[in-house]
Design a protein around this motif. Structure first.
Motif, PDB file in Angstrom:
ATOM      1  N   UNK A  31     -12.449  20.350 -22.512  1.00 17.20           N
ATOM      2  CA  UNK A  31     -12.587  21.776 -22.209  1.00 17.20           C
ATOM      3  C   UNK A  31     -12.739  21.986 -20.702  1.00 17.20           C
ATOM      4  N   UNK A  32     -13.638  21.217 -20.093  1.00 19.69           N
ATOM      5  CA  UNK A  32     -13.885  21.365 -18.649  1.00 19.69           C
ATOM      6  C   UNK A  32     -12.633  21.001 -17.857  1.00 19.69           C
ATOM      7  N   UNK A  33     -11.969  19.923 -18.250  1.00 22.66           N
ATOM      8  CA  UNK A  33     -10.767  19.502 -17.525  1.00 22.66           C
ATOM      9  C   UNK A  33      -9.680  20.574 -17.572  1.00 22.66           C
ATOM     10  N   UNK A  34      -9.522  21.192 -18.721  1.00 25.88           N
ATOM     11  CA  UNK A  34      -8.524  22.266 -18.838  1.00 25.88           C
ATOM     12  C   UNK A  34      -8.851  23.434 -17.923  1.00 25.88           C
ATOM     13  N   UNK A  35     -10.130  23.762 -17.820  1.00 26.55           N
ATOM     14  CA  UNK A  35     -10.547  24.858 -16.940  1.00 26.55           C
ATOM     15  C   UNK A  35     -10.330  24.492 -15.468  1.00 26.55           C
ATOM     16  N   UNK A  36     -10.682  23.259 -15.110  1.00 28.28           N
ATOM     17  CA  UNK A  36     -10.471  22.804 -13.727  1.00 28.28           C
ATOM     18  C   UNK A  36      -8.987  22.835 -13.385  1.00 28.28           C
ATOM     19  N   UNK A  37      -8.147  22.353 -14.288  1.00 28.15           N
ATOM     20  CA  UNK A  37      -6.705  22.285 -14.036  1.00 28.15           C
ATOM     21  C   UNK A  37      -6.085  23.665 -13.851  1.00 28.15           C
ATOM     22  N   UNK A  38      -6.665  24.667 -14.526  1.00 22.85           N
ATOM     23  CA  UNK A  38      -6.141  26.032 -14.412  1.00 22.85           C
ATOM     24  C   UNK A  38      -6.839  26.844 -13.324  1.00 22.85           C
ATOM     25  N   UNK A  39      -7.853  26.236 -12.670  1.00 23.66           N
ATOM     26  CA  UNK A  39      -8.583  26.927 -11.610  1.00 23.66           C
ATOM     27  C   UNK A  39      -9.524  28.005 -12.120  1.00 23.66           C
ATOM     28  N   UNK A  40      -9.918  27.903 -13.378  1.00 23.70           N
ATOM     29  CA  UNK A  40     -10.765  28.927 -14.000  1.00 23.70           C
ATOM     30  C   UNK A  40     -12.249  28.612 -13.853  1.00 23.70           C
ATOM     31  N   UNK A  41     -13.070  29.641 -13.990  1.00 21.09           N
ATOM     32  CA  UNK A  41     -14.510  29.430 -14.047  1.00 21.09           C
ATOM     33  C   UNK A  41     -14.862  28.632 -15.302  1.00 21.09           C
ATOM     34  N   UNK A  42     -15.928  27.846 -15.197  1.00 24.80           N
ATOM     35  CA  UNK A  42     -16.374  27.010 -16.308  1.00 24.80           C
ATOM     36  C   UNK A  42     -17.768  27.469 -16.700  1.00 24.80           C
ATOM     37  N   UNK A  43     -17.880  28.217 -17.783  1.00 21.55           N
ATOM     38  CA  UNK A  43     -19.159  28.734 -18.253  1.00 21.55           C
ATOM     39  C   UNK A  43     -19.590  27.959 -19.495  1.00 21.55           C
ATOM     40  N   UNK A  44     -20.753  27.322 -19.408  1.00 18.75           N
ATOM     41  CA  UNK A  44     -21.252  26.476 -20.495  1.00 18.75           C
ATOM     42  C   UNK A  44     -22.608  26.999 -20.936  1.00 18.75           C
ATOM     43  N   UNK A  45     -22.724  27.351 -22.209  1.00 21.86           N
ATOM     44  CA  UNK A  45     -23.988  27.855 -22.761  1.00 21.86           C
ATOM     45  C   UNK A  45     -24.533  26.827 -23.747  1.00 21.86           C
ATOM     46  N   UNK A  46     -25.652  26.182 -23.389  1.00 28.05           N
ATOM     47  CA  UNK A  46     -26.294  25.190 -24.241  1.00 28.05           C
ATOM     48  C   UNK A  46     -27.275  25.894 -25.171  1.00 28.05           C
ATOM     49  N   UNK A  47     -27.093  25.706 -26.473  1.00 28.29           N
ATOM     50  CA  UNK A  47     -27.829  26.493 -27.460  1.00 28.29           C
ATOM     51  C   UNK A  47     -28.659  25.595 -28.373  1.00 28.29           C
ATOM     52  N   UNK A  48     -29.922  25.957 -28.526  1.00 28.63           N
ATOM     53  CA  UNK A  48     -30.831  25.277 -29.445  1.00 28.63           C
ATOM     54  C   UNK A  48     -31.590  26.355 -30.216  1.00 28.63           C
ATOM     55  N   UNK A  49     -32.434  25.954 -31.139  1.00 29.25           N
ATOM     56  CA  UNK A  49     -33.108  26.959 -31.968  1.00 29.25           C
ATOM     57  C   UNK A  49     -34.035  27.852 -31.144  1.00 29.25           C
TER      58      UNK A  49
END
Length: 202
Positions: A31-49
């Protein structure tokens, strides 16, 4: 980054990731590599209870790893299926690892400013629901860091992708003599995997 944090990172980089975990981590690498290759922002939301332990460890170490490997446009967030409080031992664990930890608001749900470099924007740590306006509302990947949240939230509104990367809750050691070591070990485990992920980005 200061000397203490650099020493912690040196220890993190020596930890081995087994093949089974590499397979678990690969979808986020892709996922991150695809975003880097397209020059897009990389937003990651880590979710727990409860957004109290594992999701914060994942968020902060992922942001540090992205900076360490100079991967641009990475924004890491965390949230829970409900809001409680970022557990105080997590703040202590970050401080022992070399982060500068400051309490902005000392309430039942404290707000922390976590700095990993003197010139970096602080990471704001507090417990919140994953869909709070503080977090991205679309164009992000949802990382499920605990099995309960993974099972309880089969659909995350706005997420482009949902990936389970779960960890054992260090809460099992609370009020025991092993607590400090268990939290340190869980922090290093999560950190090593976040560093592995970003080390594989070209």
């Amino acid at each position: 980054m200061n000397a203490k944090l650099n020493n912690t990172i040196s220890s993190i980089l020596k930890l081995k990731i087994n093949q089974g975990r590499k397979s678990v981590l690969q979808p986020l690498i892709d996922y991150i590599q695809n975003k880097v290759s397209s020059g897009s922002d990389i937003n990651i939301n880590f979710i727990c209870t409860h957004n109290s332990r594992r999701s914060h460890l994942s968020q902060v170490w992922a942001q540090i790893a992205a900076t360490y490997y100079e991967i641009a446009k990475v924004n890491c967030y965390s949230g829970g299926t409900e809001a409680t409080a970022m557990f105080s031992k997590i703040a202590e664990t970050f401080e022992h690892a070399g982060l500068d930890v400051n309490i902005i608001s000392n309430t039942s749900n404290p707000i922390y400013a976590l700095k990993y470099d003197k010139n970096a924007l602080p990471i704001i740590g507090f417990s919140k629901k994953y869909d709070t306006p503080f977090n991205p509302q679309s164009m992000f990947v949802a990382i499920m860091t605990c099995s309960q949240a993974d099972a309880g939230c089969p659909f995350i509104a706005g997420a482009e992708k949902r990936i389970p990367i779960t960890y054992e809750d260090p809460k099992i050691s609370d009020n025991t003599e092993q607590q400090d070591q268990v939290y340190k070990n869980r922090s290093l485990e999560i950190a090593s995997e976040m560093f592995y992920i970003f080390s594989n980005i070209n």
